[in-house]
Write an enzyme that holds these catalytic residues in place. Structure first.
Site, PDB file in Angstrom:
ATOM      1  N   GLY A   1      75.036  62.394  32.542  1.00  0.00           N
ATOM      2  CA  GLY A   1      74.762  61.645  31.319  1.00  0.00           C
ATOM      3  C   GLY A   1      73.626  62.207  30.482  1.00  0.00           C
TER       4      GLY A   1
ATOM      5  N   ASP B   1      89.710  64.016  21.685  1.00  0.00           N
ATOM      6  CA  ASP B   1      88.548  63.130  21.813  1.00  0.00           C
ATOM      7  C   ASP B   1      87.398  63.619  20.946  1.00  0.00           C
ATOM      8  OD1 ASP B   1      88.841  65.188  23.889  1.00  0.00           O
ATOM      9  OD2 ASP B   1      86.817  64.626  24.474  1.00  0.00           O
TER      10      ASP B   1
HETATM   11  P1  AMP Z   1      82.691  66.925  25.429  1.00  0.00           P
HETATM   12  O1  AMP Z   1      83.225  68.220  25.954  1.00  0.00           O
HETATM   13  O2  AMP Z   1      81.201  66.944  25.184  1.00  0.00           O
HETATM   14  O3  AMP Z   1      83.460  66.396  24.274  1.00  0.00           O
HETATM   15  O4  AMP Z   1      82.852  65.878  26.608  1.00  0.00           O
HETATM   16  C1  AMP Z   1      84.082  65.526  27.197  1.00  0.00           C
HETATM   17  C2  AMP Z   1      83.868  64.314  28.078  1.00  0.00           C
HETATM   18  O5  AMP Z   1      82.925  64.626  29.117  1.00  0.00           O
HETATM   19  C3  AMP Z   1      83.314  63.103  27.370  1.00  0.00           C
HETATM   20  O6  AMP Z   1      83.847  61.963  27.989  1.00  0.00           O
HETATM   21  C4  AMP Z   1      81.840  63.226  27.624  1.00  0.00           C
HETATM   22  O7  AMP Z   1      81.172  62.002  27.499  1.00  0.00           O
HETATM   23  C5  AMP Z   1      81.822  63.747  29.061  1.00  0.00           C
HETATM   24  N1  AMP Z   1      80.578  64.477  29.359  1.00  0.00           N
HETATM   25  C6  AMP Z   1      80.210  65.696  28.900  1.00  0.00           C
HETATM   26  N2  AMP Z   1      79.001  66.041  29.381  1.00  0.00           N
HETATM   27  C7  AMP Z   1      78.574  65.019  30.167  1.00  0.00           C
HETATM   28  C8  AMP Z   1      77.394  64.755  30.930  1.00  0.00           C
HETATM   29  N3  AMP Z   1      76.380  65.618  30.995  1.00  0.00           N
HETATM   30  N4  AMP Z   1      77.328  63.583  31.593  1.00  0.00           N
HETATM   31  C9  AMP Z   1      78.326  62.690  31.533  1.00  0.00           C
HETATM   32  N5  AMP Z   1      79.450  62.875  30.835  1.00  0.00           N
HETATM   33  C10 AMP Z   1      79.588  64.019  30.150  1.00  0.00           C
HETATM   34 MG    MG Z   2      83.308  64.916  23.122  1.00  0.00          MG
END
Ligand code: AMP
Ligand code: MG
Length: 521
Positions: A139, A273
């Protein structure tokens, strides 16, 4: 607190169903658009930077920005009255495959702020700790990716590209462990929290998730809510409002990607997303800016194999993502014709914008059919000659059709060898361009003005961001602040700031953070 109370009106919580359970326990969340969860406090929240232009739009006074509470609130250690933190639930197609529930795994919304002008802005912390959607991850976010999101959000805004904004960058005083290239070398890095700001953070995936579960009731609530809050002009469209809304989403997405292509921006992770229902650039991760023009380039090492999200395919990917959204929305339509009509709007609007951008980037009164071919030929030359996209278009601005001289393009070349190879083609093309300009209605001054408004001089080149990041990691924020300033006027030549308009230096060609980025952030 010493400041005027801020006004919050959290419609997302009030009007959409929420999760029965509070807190960050990881779980599948059904029948709900959000889960209540508090930011996890950090050791030592320190304000590193903020956007004065956005703060002014939000009505945040200097006393509030200067107060000791500001870094505490925007680092996740305190709340202003009226804030009610939540994480949103959504799914998505990642790299072409349905990924199920994703949700805000490291983003926590604090509330919907009502600005003095009546505008509604959702404030959201990124890197604020675990939520029910964090799955196995922490997170948190590292300083380098937070700087990249903070700077690029505001840079895009000043370029005139629709985007989520960034209010603040706060250091947490805690380390975050990341394996930057997923190659078995995890390292502790400084952590940070960015406050992102947008009228809405709803994504295509927000609608896909309930649709994938057959939850038509929640799907309908989300669409009705989105229209009422985010597209109020459509609220009176009666029975046709779903069709009108989908067409608007398609139009806005078309406009968005046309902007990306105009300024040389590669998003890098166009999963559904990460596509905003408002047509905003959202989720700045392994994005990049085109240096030497190459439609096949992607900054995202995670995507190096398939290159699904390379620069040149962004319009097609946006369209594909809209087809996923159309599929998700289909239970709300008796007849699929309006969904097809919306997708056709994407194509028509994108083609139209493309022509407008050709005219603007070449400094022409209007785009003729043969100008489309002239642009294709020009881009082929840029690619063959390994020429810097930004500097090549700015070079054309100095071109005099009465005295065609390729010297205006001199600073766009990365390699003298490539320069020699393409010089004959450049000369031939410039002759054609000179003839075209002589037949055009605009005079030189009007042409240059038009070109200066469509071709930025300063963009957040990857190596510039990397320079500022390396300084910031040593505790020196001056590079971040300098970039903030320069990028506030991306189309204006700024004497003394030539460094920021320079092409990629040799040291940055294959350096991590410059030409290669991963999703690890
Ligand atoms: P993203 O690639 O940043 O669009 O993230 C894809 C998914 O992974 C989303 O649901 C994000 O909230 C989750 N996510 C990415 N990085 C983290 C992290 N460090 N901790 C928790 N969830 C993450
Ligand atoms: Mg994202």
């Amino acid at each position: 607190m010493s400041t005027e109370p801020l006004r919050f009106d959290n419609r997302f919580l009030r009007e959409l169903p929420g999760d029965e359970e509070d807190g960050p326990r990881v779980r599948e969340v059904r029948g709900a658009a959000w889960s209540s969860v508090l930011p996890t406090p950090v050791a030592n929240p320190t304000l590193l930077a903020y956007s004065p232009t956005l703060a002014a739009q939000l009505g945040l006074g200097q006393d509030l920005l200067d107060s000791a509470d500001f870094p505490r609130v925007f680092g996740g250690n305190a709340l202003y009255a009226g804030m009610q933190p939540w994480a949103a639930n959504y799914g998505g197609h990642q790299f072409g495959h349905w990924a199920g529930q994703l949700g805000d795994g490291r983003a926590i919304s604090l509330g919907e702020l009502l600005a003095p002008d009546g505008a509604r802005w959702e404030l959201q912390l990124k890197g604020a700790g675990r939520t029910p959607y964090s799955r196995g991850a922490d997170g948190r976010a590292v300083l380098r990716s937070s700087i990249r999101e903070f700077l690029c959000s505001e840079a895009m805004y000043h370029l005139g590209v629709p985007t989520t904004r960034a209010l603040s960058l706060v250091a947490t005083g805690e380390a975050v462990v990341r394996d930057m290239f997923y190659d078995g070398h995890p390292e502790p890095e400084p952590g940070a929290v960015v406050c992102r700001v947008a009228p809405s953070f709803l994504r295509f995936g927000s609608f896909e998730l309930p649709a994938s579960r057959g939850d038509v009731d929640l799907l309908r609530k989300l669409v009705d809510f989105c229209i009422a809050r985010d597209f109020p002009a459509l609220a009176d469209a009666g029975a046709d409002r779903y069709s009108a809304w989908f067409a608007q989403v398609c139009e806005r997405t078309a406009v968005l990607v046309a902007h990306w292509m105009r300024v040389g921006f590669v998003h890098g992770v166009m999963n559904t997303d990460n596509l905003s229902i408002l047509g905003l650039t959202i989720d700045y991760g392994p994005y990049g800016w085109v240096d030497d023009y190459d439609p096949d380039w992607t900054p995202n090492t995670t995507d190096a194999q398939g290159r699904r999200y390379r620069f040149g395919t962004q319009p097609q990917v946006a369209y594909w993502n809209l087809t996923r959204l159309a599929q998700a929305l289909s239970p709300l339509f008796d007849d699929v014709a309006p969904l097809h009509a919306g997708l056709a709007r994407f194509q028509a609007v994108h083609a139209q914008r493309e022509r407008e951008d050709i005219a603007a980037k070449f400094g022409l009164a209007a785009c003729r059919d043969d100008d489309v071919a002239m642009m294709a030929a020009w881009l082929q030359i840029l690619q063959d000659g390994e020429m810097d996209m930004t500097l090549a278009f700015r070079g054309l601005m100095r071109f005099d059709p009465q005295a065609p001289d390729p010297a205006v393009l001199e600073d766009a070349f990365y390699s003298m060898e490539r320069r020699s190879e393409v010089l004959p083609a450049v000369q031939a093309w410039l002759q054609q361009y000179a003839a075209r300009l002589r037949s055009d209605a605009l005079d030189a001054a009007a042409r240059q003005q038009r070109m200066a408004a469509a071709n930025p001089l300063y963009v957040l080149r990857n190596w510039l961001a990397q320079e500022a990041i390396e300084q910031a990691e040593q505790g020196d924020l001056s590079g971040v602040h300098a970039l903030q300033e320069v990028l506030r006027h991306p189309y204006d030549r700024q004497p003394g700031r030539e460094h920021y308009a320079g092409k990629r230096p040799e040291w940055a060609r294959d350096k991590a953070g410059c030409s290669m980025l991963s999703c690890s952030s």
